[in-house]
Design a protein around this motif. Structure first.
Motif, short mmCIF file in Angstrom:
data_model
loop_
_atom_site.label_atom_id
_atom_site.label_comp_id
_atom_site.label_asym_id
_atom_site.label_seq_id
_atom_site.Cartn_x
_atom_site.Cartn_y
_atom_site.Cartn_z
N MET A 33 23.42 24.08 37.31
CA MET A 33 23.60 25.04 38.38
C MET A 33 24.53 24.48 39.46
O MET A 33 25.47 25.16 39.91
N PHE A 34 24.30 23.23 39.88
CA PHE A 34 25.14 22.64 40.92
C PHE A 34 26.56 22.37 40.40
O PHE A 34 27.53 22.48 41.16
N LEU A 35 26.67 22.01 39.13
CA LEU A 35 28.00 21.83 38.54
C LEU A 35 28.84 23.09 38.73
O LEU A 35 29.98 23.04 39.20
N VAL A 36 28.30 24.23 38.36
CA VAL A 36 29.05 25.49 38.43
C VAL A 36 29.15 25.99 39.86
O VAL A 36 30.17 26.57 40.25
N LEU A 37 28.11 25.79 40.66
CA LEU A 37 28.19 26.21 42.06
C LEU A 37 29.35 25.53 42.77
O LEU A 37 30.14 26.17 43.48
N PHE A 38 29.48 24.21 42.60
CA PHE A 38 30.57 23.50 43.25
C PHE A 38 31.90 23.72 42.52
O PHE A 38 32.95 23.86 43.16
N GLY A 39 31.87 23.75 41.18
CA GLY A 39 33.10 23.89 40.41
C GLY A 39 33.72 25.27 40.53
O GLY A 39 34.89 25.42 40.91
N ASN A 40 32.97 26.31 40.20
CA ASN A 40 33.49 27.66 40.35
C ASN A 40 33.61 28.03 41.82
O ASN A 40 34.41 28.90 42.18
N GLY A 41 32.83 27.37 42.67
CA GLY A 41 32.96 27.61 44.10
C GLY A 41 34.32 27.19 44.62
O GLY A 41 34.93 27.90 45.44
N VAL A 42 34.85 26.06 44.15
CA VAL A 42 36.17 25.64 44.63
C VAL A 42 37.25 26.57 44.08
O VAL A 42 38.24 26.85 44.76
N VAL A 43 37.06 27.08 42.86
CA VAL A 43 38.02 28.05 42.33
C VAL A 43 38.02 29.31 43.20
O VAL A 43 39.09 29.83 43.57
N ALA A 44 36.84 29.81 43.53
CA ALA A 44 36.75 31.00 44.38
C ALA A 44 37.39 30.75 45.74
O ALA A 44 38.08 31.62 46.29
N ASN A 45 37.18 29.57 46.29
CA ASN A 45 37.74 29.24 47.61
C ASN A 45 39.26 29.25 47.60
O ASN A 45 39.90 29.63 48.58
N VAL A 46 39.85 28.84 46.48
CA VAL A 46 41.31 28.77 46.36
C VAL A 46 41.91 30.11 45.94
O VAL A 46 42.97 30.50 46.42
N VAL A 47 41.22 30.82 45.05
CA VAL A 47 41.80 32.02 44.43
C VAL A 47 41.56 33.28 45.23
O VAL A 47 42.46 34.13 45.36
N LEU A 48 40.37 33.46 45.78
CA LEU A 48 40.03 34.72 46.43
C LEU A 48 40.74 34.85 47.78
O LEU A 48 40.97 33.86 48.47
N PRO A 49 41.06 36.06 48.19
CA PRO A 49 41.77 36.27 49.46
C PRO A 49 40.86 36.06 50.67
O PRO A 49 39.65 36.20 50.59
N GLN A 50 41.50 35.66 51.78
CA GLN A 50 40.86 35.53 53.09
C GLN A 50 39.76 34.46 53.13
O GLN A 50 38.84 34.54 53.94
N THR A 51 39.86 33.45 52.27
CA THR A 51 38.97 32.30 52.39
C THR A 51 39.71 31.20 53.16
O THR A 51 40.94 31.23 53.29
N LYS A 52 38.98 30.24 53.65
CA LYS A 52 39.59 29.12 54.36
C LYS A 52 40.47 28.27 53.42
O LYS A 52 41.40 27.61 53.86
N GLY A 53 40.14 28.29 52.13
CA GLY A 53 40.89 27.46 51.19
C GLY A 53 41.89 28.22 50.36
O GLY A 53 42.43 27.66 49.39
N ASN A 54 42.17 29.47 50.69
CA ASN A 54 43.07 30.30 49.88
C ASN A 54 44.41 29.61 49.67
O ASN A 54 45.01 29.09 50.62
N ASP A 55 44.87 29.63 48.42
CA ASP A 55 46.14 29.01 48.03
C ASP A 55 46.13 27.49 48.24
O ASP A 55 47.18 26.88 48.45
N GLY A 56 44.95 26.88 48.15
CA GLY A 56 44.87 25.43 48.32
C GLY A 56 45.52 24.64 47.21
O GLY A 56 45.86 23.47 47.39
N GLY A 57 45.69 25.25 46.05
CA GLY A 57 46.42 24.61 44.97
C GLY A 57 45.56 23.93 43.92
O GLY A 57 44.34 23.80 44.06
#
Length: 238
Positions: A1-25
């Protein structure tokens, strides 16, 4: 659960619009997944010897490291359920941002599961196979009983050696795989990490989503399992 929470969480932070990490690369995503593996392994180490990946569990079984078929099935089932739970938490956490991404179904799916950048399924299979081989063979080779950087695993817990080599090196290994080998397919290298969240994507009523790309779903399952078996075979000659 934590693997995916942190892993897919960073993808969401980079990919989804209007996040603090959007377009982080990509480096942000690869680093986030490396940290996710470390955190997931640290949490699971005491109970299972840090089994987070059906490919690792298969490697344990094929290498005859004390894993029965029943043990393997139970671990893989737990990994799948954990992956699904983590994916659900990512959706709940980023729900408002998923709403803003209603015109980007591919981006939304990327927050759950992987996809190839160039749509060639046999080539993607080879990439996933090699990526998982590059995960599991180094784990076999890195085993060193004199080094430990994590909690001691539960007594008699079958393991691949993560408690012996320490957990941080495995996270760095996954970080390296992401940087070097993650470009073509997004380096699932873990059937539960991909299939569990893909099932959650299919079930959730996400506005604007499209299909869950089941035509591709076999690649991040069979590719890693094949890579795991290949790693066991090569290790048996070393």
């Amino acid at each position: 659960m934590f693997l995916v929470l942190f892993g897919n969480g960073v993808v969401a932070n980079v990919v989804l619009p209007q996040t603090k990490g959007n377009d982080g690369g990509w480096i942000v995503i690869a680093a986030g997944w490396g940290i996710a593996v470390f955190i997931g392994a640290f949490c699971a180490n005491e109970f299972s010897g840090a089994h987070l990946n059906p490919a690792v569990t298969l490697a344990m079984y094929l290498a005859d490291e004390g894993f029965s078929l029943v043990d393997s099935g139970g671990y893989i089932g737990a990994q799948m359920l954990g992956g699904m739970a983590g994916a659900l938490l990512v959706y709940v956490f980023y729900r408002e941002h998923f709403r803003q991404a209603s015109d980007d179904p591919d981006g939304m799916l990327a927050c759950f599961s992987t996809a190839p950048n160039i749509r060639n399924l046999p080539q993607a299979f080879v990439c996933e196979m090699i990526g998982t081989f590059a995960l599991i063979l180094p784990i076999f080779l890195l085993v060193d009983p004199g080094f430990s950087a994590g909690a001691e695993p539960a007594e008699n817990a079958p393991m691949l050696g993560l408690g012996s080599i320490g957990l941080l090196p495995v996270g760095l290994l996954v970080f390296g795989i992401g940087l070097s080998l993650g470009g073509p397919t997004g380096y699932a290298i873990n059937p539960a990490r991909d299939l569990g969240p893909r099932l959650i994507h299919a079930l959730l009523p996400i506005n604007g989503k499209q299909g869950s790309d089941w035509q591709y779903a076999w690649v991040p399952v069979l590719g890693p399992l094949t890579g795991a078996a290949l790693a066991v075979l090569v290790n048996s000659f070393l």
